[in-house]
Design a protein around this motif. Sequence first.
Motif, PDB file in Angstrom:
ATOM      1  N   VAL A  99      -4.541  14.379  13.059  1.00 33.53           N
ATOM      2  CA  VAL A  99      -5.958  14.322  13.439  1.00 33.53           C
ATOM      3  C   VAL A  99      -6.726  13.461  12.440  1.00 33.53           C
ATOM      4  N   LEU A 100      -6.454  13.652  11.160  1.00 31.30           N
ATOM      5  CA  LEU A 100      -7.110  12.839  10.133  1.00 31.30           C
ATOM      6  C   LEU A 100      -6.817  11.356  10.354  1.00 31.30           C
ATOM      7  N   ASN A 101      -5.583  11.019  10.686  1.00 33.76           N
ATOM      8  CA  ASN A 101      -5.206   9.633  10.923  1.00 33.76           C
ATOM      9  C   ASN A 101      -5.984   9.044  12.095  1.00 33.76           C
ATOM     10  N   VAL A 102      -6.107   9.784  13.177  1.00 33.90           N
ATOM     11  CA  VAL A 102      -6.841   9.297  14.354  1.00 33.90           C
ATOM     12  C   VAL A 102      -8.325   9.110  14.020  1.00 33.90           C
ATOM     13  N   ILE A 103      -8.915  10.106  13.383  1.00 34.55           N
ATOM     14  CA  ILE A 103     -10.342  10.026  13.058  1.00 34.55           C
ATOM     15  C   ILE A 103     -10.603   8.921  12.040  1.00 34.55           C
ATOM     16  N   VAL A 110       0.840  -1.204   0.000  1.00 35.33           N
ATOM     17  CA  VAL A 110       0.000   0.000   0.000  1.00 35.33           C
ATOM     18  C   VAL A 110       0.874   1.253   0.000  1.00 35.33           C
ATOM     19  N   GLY A 111       1.934   1.246   0.793  1.00 33.51           N
ATOM     20  CA  GLY A 111       2.846   2.392   0.825  1.00 33.51           C
ATOM     21  C   GLY A 111       3.496   2.645  -0.526  1.00 33.51           C
ATOM     22  N   LEU A 112       3.883   1.587  -1.209  1.00 36.83           N
ATOM     23  CA  LEU A 112       4.472   1.742  -2.541  1.00 36.83           C
ATOM     24  C   LEU A 112       3.452   2.297  -3.534  1.00 36.83           C
ATOM     25  N   ARG A 113       2.210   1.892  -3.374  1.00 40.15           N
ATOM     26  CA  ARG A 113       1.155   2.325  -4.311  1.00 40.15           C
ATOM     27  C   ARG A 113       0.679   3.749  -4.031  1.00 40.15           C
ATOM     28  N   TRP A 114       0.445   4.069  -2.748  1.00 38.56           N
ATOM     29  CA  TRP A 114      -0.174   5.351  -2.396  1.00 38.56           C
ATOM     30  C   TRP A 114       0.782   6.338  -1.726  1.00 38.56           C
ATOM     31  N   GLY A 115       2.016   5.925  -1.481  1.00 37.98           N
ATOM     32  CA  GLY A 115       2.989   6.826  -0.870  1.00 37.98           C
ATOM     33  C   GLY A 115       2.993   6.710   0.648  1.00 37.98           C
ATOM     34  N   THR A 116       3.966   7.381   1.242  1.00 41.68           N
ATOM     35  CA  THR A 116       4.140   7.270   2.686  1.00 41.68           C
ATOM     36  C   THR A 116       4.026   8.601   3.426  1.00 41.68           C
ATOM     37  N   THR A 117       3.608   9.659   2.729  1.00 46.82           N
ATOM     38  CA  THR A 117       3.407  10.934   3.415  1.00 46.82           C
ATOM     39  C   THR A 117       2.354  10.779   4.500  1.00 46.82           C
ATOM     40  N   PHE A 118       1.301  10.057   4.205  1.00 50.24           N
ATOM     41  CA  PHE A 118       0.270   9.679   5.163  1.00 50.24           C
ATOM     42  C   PHE A 118       0.394   8.165   5.358  1.00 50.24           C
ATOM     43  N   PRO A 119       0.192   7.652   6.576  1.00 49.93           N
ATOM     44  CA  PRO A 119       0.381   6.212   6.814  1.00 49.93           C
ATOM     45  C   PRO A 119      -0.754   5.342   6.269  1.00 49.93           C
ATOM     46  N   TRP A 120      -0.904   5.355   4.947  1.00 41.69           N
ATOM     47  CA  TRP A 120      -1.964   4.586   4.290  1.00 41.69           C
ATOM     48  C   TRP A 120      -1.852   3.099   4.569  1.00 41.69           C
ATOM     49  N   GLY A 121      -0.633   2.583   4.562  1.00 44.17           N
ATOM     50  CA  GLY A 121      -0.444   1.147   4.780  1.00 44.17           C
ATOM     51  C   GLY A 121      -0.967   0.703   6.134  1.00 44.17           C
ATOM     52  N   THR A 122      -0.661   1.452   7.168  1.00 47.03           N
ATOM     53  CA  THR A 122      -1.137   1.119   8.507  1.00 47.03           C
ATOM     54  C   THR A 122      -2.653   1.241   8.585  1.00 47.03           C
ATOM     55  N   LEU A 123      -3.198   2.279   7.965  1.00 46.89           N
ATOM     56  CA  LEU A 123      -4.654   2.451   7.956  1.00 46.89           C
ATOM     57  C   LEU A 123      -5.336   1.258   7.281  1.00 46.89           C
ATOM     58  N   VAL A 124      -4.832   0.846   6.127  1.00 48.36           N
ATOM     59  CA  VAL A 124      -5.416  -0.293   5.408  1.00 48.36           C
ATOM     60  C   VAL A 124      -5.303  -1.570   6.243  1.00 48.36           C
ATOM     61  N   VAL A 125      -4.168  -1.791   6.852  1.00 47.52           N
ATOM     62  CA  VAL A 125      -3.972  -2.982   7.681  1.00 47.52           C
ATOM     63  C   VAL A 125      -4.961  -2.983   8.853  1.00 47.52           C
ATOM     64  N   ASN A 126      -5.079  -1.860   9.538  1.00 48.56           N
ATOM     65  CA  ASN A 126      -5.966  -1.819  10.700  1.00 48.56           C
ATOM     66  C   ASN A 126      -7.437  -1.978  10.314  1.00 48.56           C
TER      67      ASN A 126
END
Length: 133
Positions: free
Chosen positions: A104-108, A27-43
């Motif tokens: 804040v966006l990550n938490v919400i 996910v990080g490779l696909r969408w980048g790592t500026t925002f923790p997309w990989g962790t969000l998708v996993v959770n």
Amino acid sequence: MTLEACLLVGVGGAIGGASRFVVSDAVGLRWGTTFPWGTLVVNVTGALLIGVFVGCARVYAGAFDSPLTRDLIITGVLGGYTTVSSFSLQTINLVLDRRAGLAVLNVIASTTLCLIAAALGYFGTIWAVGGGA
């Protein structure tokens, strides 16, 4: 706690941890790592899978409802797969990087999407097999 339960949690944790690594990295490779997309998708997917598993345990009981299966799947695989510690550290790093809005966006997003995913997994499973809520 038995030796068998400890071994199941350990094996499940290894499977879950390796799965988390693969999914988060992809996910990080696909969408980048500026925002923790990989962790969000996993959770979120982990929350969905926990909901599905608990829904199956309610409808089918048997193997889904055994303590050893719960040890392997919920505590081991899904506990190793989801990443609350990574979520916490990444949120703090966003704040330290002066990206409080993204923090804040990550938490919400994480909280809301994980709760929705768990509910969808559970109630979707119950609905799909006609087991009632």
